[in-house]
Design an enzyme around this catalytic site. Structure first.
Site, mmCIF file in Angstrom:
data_model
loop_
_atom_site.group_PDB
_atom_site.id
_atom_site.type_symbol
_atom_site.label_atom_id
_atom_site.label_comp_id
_atom_site.label_asym_id
_atom_site.label_seq_id
_atom_site.Cartn_x
_atom_site.Cartn_y
_atom_site.Cartn_z
ATOM 1 C CE LYS A 52 -2.520 6.352 5.599
ATOM 2 N NZ LYS A 52 -2.758 4.975 6.068
ATOM 3 N N PRO A 86 4.152 5.065 6.357
ATOM 4 C CG PRO A 86 5.665 5.742 4.740
ATOM 5 C CD PRO A 86 4.890 4.560 5.212
ATOM 6 C CD GLU A 87 -0.202 6.944 10.473
ATOM 7 O OE1 GLU A 87 -1.011 7.779 10.880
ATOM 8 O OE2 GLU A 87 0.186 5.985 11.164
ATOM 9 N NE ARG A 115 -2.905 -1.612 11.046
ATOM 10 C CZ ARG A 115 -2.789 -0.508 10.311
ATOM 11 N NH1 ARG A 115 -3.747 -0.149 9.500
ATOM 12 N NH2 ARG A 115 -1.704 0.239 10.388
#
Ligand SMILES: [Zn+2]
Length: 274
Positions: free
Chosen positions: A61, A2-3, A262
């Site tokens: 976050k 989750p961002e 990433r």
């Protein structure tokens, strides 16, 4: 993970259910020995009992439950953490890692498949993170400061955006989406980006985050909101996880590369190398 838009959506969902409530019971699973930071879990639970939840805020976050006595209960969901409010007890799942009873009989339930989630009980934010960057949706995210920061970094712009000391709350999804919106190749060195392009990126970061927040976040894999529902922004992304599909702007196939370990998605035509 989750961002900012996902964590902010959870915050907004939970707030009306828990604000003004007292925590009457706290439990942390023995299967989650790394969940609670700084304290042994028993001490953490003992200290939470009886505390009043005055408000919930968010920093990057991190979800921050502001308690009485100047305490903050801080939660980071990391990869697969879910924090949900339930009226009738927590869901029956082996991944329930912690639960918190409230004085109206409802519960906050922390469910985490991968067990990377973290919690703190502190009276000083610096014990959680001492160098978190500005909030991108607030005035503190200043264009001039952002431009001069990029000039000092030679790393790929994508990894600079993921650095939480640069900017709080941007992760893999919204870094890719913002770079697409700004027309900047994610592999470009940050200090090679012009002031004009940096200004485009600054605006794109804010725009992409606001739009995703309006969609209640993106659910690609694990994210659900504070009531267990999926977000809607995964249907509206332009490049993230669209590898091999045509760019909505020019029709070129979206490509994927690794940047700083990433997966990174971009359009080779709309996001030139210079
Ligand atoms: Zn394109």
């Amino acid at each position: 993970m989750p961002e900012l838009p996902e964590v902010e959506t959870i915050r907004r969902d939970l707030l009306p259910s828990v604000q003004g409530r007292r925590i009457t019971a706290a439990w942390v699973s023995e299967q989650a020995p790394h969940l609670v930071q700084l304290f042994p879990p028993e001490e953490f639970c003992r200290q939470l009992q009886g505390r009043l939840i005055k408000d919930i805020s968010r920093r990057g976050k991190y979800l921050v439950f502001n308690l009485d006595a100047g305490l903050m209960w801080v939660v980071h969901l990391r990869m697969t953490g879910r924090l949900q409010h339930h009226d009738d007890g927590c869901p029956d799942t082996p991944y329930l890692r912690a639960s918190f009873g409230l004085d109206d009989g409802t519960r906050l339930c922390f469910i985490d498949l991968r067990k990377f989630g973290m919690m703190w009980l502190v009276d000083d934010w610096a014990l959680v993170h001492s160098r978190l960057g500005p909030e991108p949706l607030e005035a503190e995210f200043e264009l001039a400061a952002f431009q001069s920061l990029l000039k000092r970094r030679s790393a790929p712009i994508k990894s600079v955006l993921l650095d939480q000391t640069v900017l709080a709350g941007v992760g893999n999804i919204y870094a890719d989406e913002a770079l697409f919106a700004a027309g900047i190749r994610p592999t470009r060195a940050a200090n090679g980006i012009s002031k004009v392009a940096a200004a485009r990126l600054h605006a794109a970061i804010r725009d992409v985050l606001r739009t995703a927040l309006g969609d209640r976040g993106s659910s690609f894999r694990d994210y659900v909101d504070g009531r267990g529902r999926e977000g809607g922004h995964q249907l509206n992304v332009k490049v993230f996880r669209r590898t091999g599909q045509p760019c909505y702007v020019c029709g070129t196939e979206v490509r994927r590369v690794k940047v700083a370990g990433r997966s990174t998605h971009f359009c080779p035509r709309c996001q030139p190398t210079r």
